[in-house]
Write a protein that holds these residues in place. Structure first.
Motif, PDB file in Angstrom:
ATOM      1  N   THR A 111      18.171 -15.802  46.151  1.00  0.00           N
ATOM      2  CA  THR A 111      17.053 -14.386  46.710  1.00  0.00           C
ATOM      3  C   THR A 111      18.026 -12.318  47.594  1.00  0.00           C
ATOM      4  O   THR A 111      18.953 -13.174  47.899  1.00  0.00           O
ATOM      5  CB  THR A 111      16.089 -15.104  47.702  1.00  0.00           C
ATOM      6  N   ASP A 127       6.469 -19.314  40.252  1.00  0.00           N
ATOM      7  CA  ASP A 127       7.372 -18.422  40.391  1.00  0.00           C
ATOM      8  C   ASP A 127       6.373 -17.825  39.595  1.00  0.00           C
ATOM      9  O   ASP A 127       6.023 -18.112  38.477  1.00  0.00           O
ATOM     10  CB  ASP A 127       8.839 -18.653  40.872  1.00  0.00           C
ATOM     11  N   LEU A 129      13.673  -9.680  37.166  1.00  0.00           N
ATOM     12  CA  LEU A 129      13.488 -10.044  38.640  1.00  0.00           C
ATOM     13  C   LEU A 129      12.330 -11.418  38.252  1.00  0.00           C
ATOM     14  O   LEU A 129      11.869 -11.454  38.291  1.00  0.00           O
ATOM     15  CB  LEU A 129      12.425  -9.119  38.470  1.00  0.00           C
ATOM     16  N   PHE A 167       2.962  -7.512  42.798  1.00  0.00           N
ATOM     17  CA  PHE A 167       4.457  -7.249  42.493  1.00  0.00           C
ATOM     18  C   PHE A 167       3.352  -6.050  41.444  1.00  0.00           C
ATOM     19  O   PHE A 167       2.790  -5.957  40.446  1.00  0.00           O
ATOM     20  CB  PHE A 167       5.638  -7.560  41.499  1.00  0.00           C
ATOM     21  N   LEU A 197      12.630 -11.298  45.748  1.00  0.00           N
ATOM     22  CA  LEU A 197      13.010 -11.109  44.439  1.00  0.00           C
ATOM     23  C   LEU A 197      14.235 -11.546  44.271  1.00  0.00           C
ATOM     24  O   LEU A 197      14.778 -11.130  45.206  1.00  0.00           O
ATOM     25  CB  LEU A 197      12.943  -9.818  44.261  1.00  0.00           C
ATOM     26  N   LEU A 202      10.288 -13.211  40.683  1.00  0.00           N
ATOM     27  CA  LEU A 202       9.265 -13.219  42.019  1.00  0.00           C
ATOM     28  C   LEU A 202       8.806 -14.325  42.422  1.00  0.00           C
ATOM     29  O   LEU A 202       8.482 -15.398  41.736  1.00  0.00           O
ATOM     30  CB  LEU A 202       8.276 -12.301  41.433  1.00  0.00           C
ATOM     31  N   ALA A 206       6.539 -11.044  48.506  1.00  0.00           N
ATOM     32  CA  ALA A 206       7.324 -11.202  47.349  1.00  0.00           C
ATOM     33  C   ALA A 206       8.763 -11.748  47.500  1.00  0.00           C
ATOM     34  O   ALA A 206       9.257 -10.178  48.428  1.00  0.00           O
ATOM     35  CB  ALA A 206       7.256 -10.809  45.616  1.00  0.00           C
ATOM     36  N   THR A 235      13.462  -8.924  50.591  1.00  0.00           N
ATOM     37  CA  THR A 235      11.650  -9.386  50.159  1.00  0.00           C
ATOM     38  C   THR A 235      11.486  -7.937  50.625  1.00  0.00           C
ATOM     39  O   THR A 235      11.896  -6.465  51.048  1.00  0.00           O
ATOM     40  CB  THR A 235      12.309 -10.160  50.695  1.00  0.00           C
TER      41      THR A 235
END
Length: 261
Positions: free
Chosen positions: A207, A158, A247, A87, A217, A249, A215, A210
């Motif tokens: 989710t 994560d 967020l 990220f 997100l 990840l 990642a 992406t």
């Protein structure tokens, strides 16, 4: 007649050069202005990052559990895991903006009304534990100053990136995007989301989107109005209508290697 042919060739070359120059100007204009116009009627307000400053005591790399690390410099915030970059926020810009305003409408017909956007960020300090780095500072402009807390927390495999700005109506994350960004249905179209602004549908804890960086997100909380804005080249703005936002990840699993089969 030879001089006439030479003159014609000269004119042709000049016309080609002129045409290429015009096309170049048009391409630059399209790159500069069109992304902001595409999806202009989406109702998502364009929110630009501003200045990021980081105190010397808060600058550097913090190592967290699970092989994760977070680094913060004036160039931006970066999170890594054992596989590499996970990220990045925008380069040399504030990672988050605070918005004071309202949202009207529902579904895909919402409209953001941003009365005040406070985009300068100053990080004054960092405190770390085994699995968390907490950055504290302010979001400010010439007339506003609001406290800011950013937590980067290792959650097993994560990472959670969370922010709080008391008194804000909404927070806007400013992320770097160098790769294709794809949505997950039903909250977003399951396709390339480039150069559009999108309202997020209800997803629970699933989710949201992406990128090829690796990642996946999830934008939280999931029970408030949220949007993605990809109209600016190389940037993803995540709008969350709450004074708190996070967020999640997750490193996306690599596809199976079929070459050995």
């Amino acid at each position: 007649m030879s001089w006439l042919r030479r003159s014609e060739r000269g004119v042709s070359k000049s016309m080609i050069a002129f045409t290429l120059a015009v096309l170049g100007v048009l391409a630059l204009a399209i790159q500069t202005f069109v992304p902001g116009l595409i999806g202009k009627d989406s109702g998502v307000h364009v929110t630009n990052p501003s200045l990021l400053t980081v105190a010397d005591s808060a600058t550097g790399i913090a190592t967290l559990a699970g092989g994760h690390s977070v680094s913060l410099y004036a160039s931006g915030l970066r999170i890594t895991d054992p596989s590499g970059d996970l990220f990045l926020t925008v380069i040399k810009g504030s990672p988050i903006s605070a918005v004071i305003g309202t949202v009207t409408g529902s579904g895909g017909r919402r409209v953001e009304h941003s009365e005040t956007i406070v985009s300068n960020v100053r990080i004054d300090a960092v405190a770390t534990t085994a699995n968390r780095a907490r950055y504290t500072g302010i979001v400010y402009d010439a007339t506003h100053e609001m406290p800011l807390t950013i937590d980067v927390t290792s959650e097993g495999t994560d990472v959670s990136l969370a922010a709080r700005v008391p008194g804000a109506s909404a927070l806007v994350w400013h992320l770097t995007s160098d790769y294709e960004v794809t949505g997950y249905t039903p909250g977003l179209d399951g396709r390339n989301l480039r150069r559009r602004a999108w309202w997020l549908g209800p997803l629970g804890e699933r989710t949201t989107f992406t990128s090829q960086r690796g990642a996946d997100l999830t934008v939280r909380p999931t029970d408030v109005v949220r949007a993605l804005d990809l109209r600016e080249t190389g940037r993803i703005d995540v709008h969350v209508w709450s004074e708190r936002s996070s967020l999640l990840l997750m490193r996306r699993a690599a596809p199976p290697d079929r070459s050995a089969s």
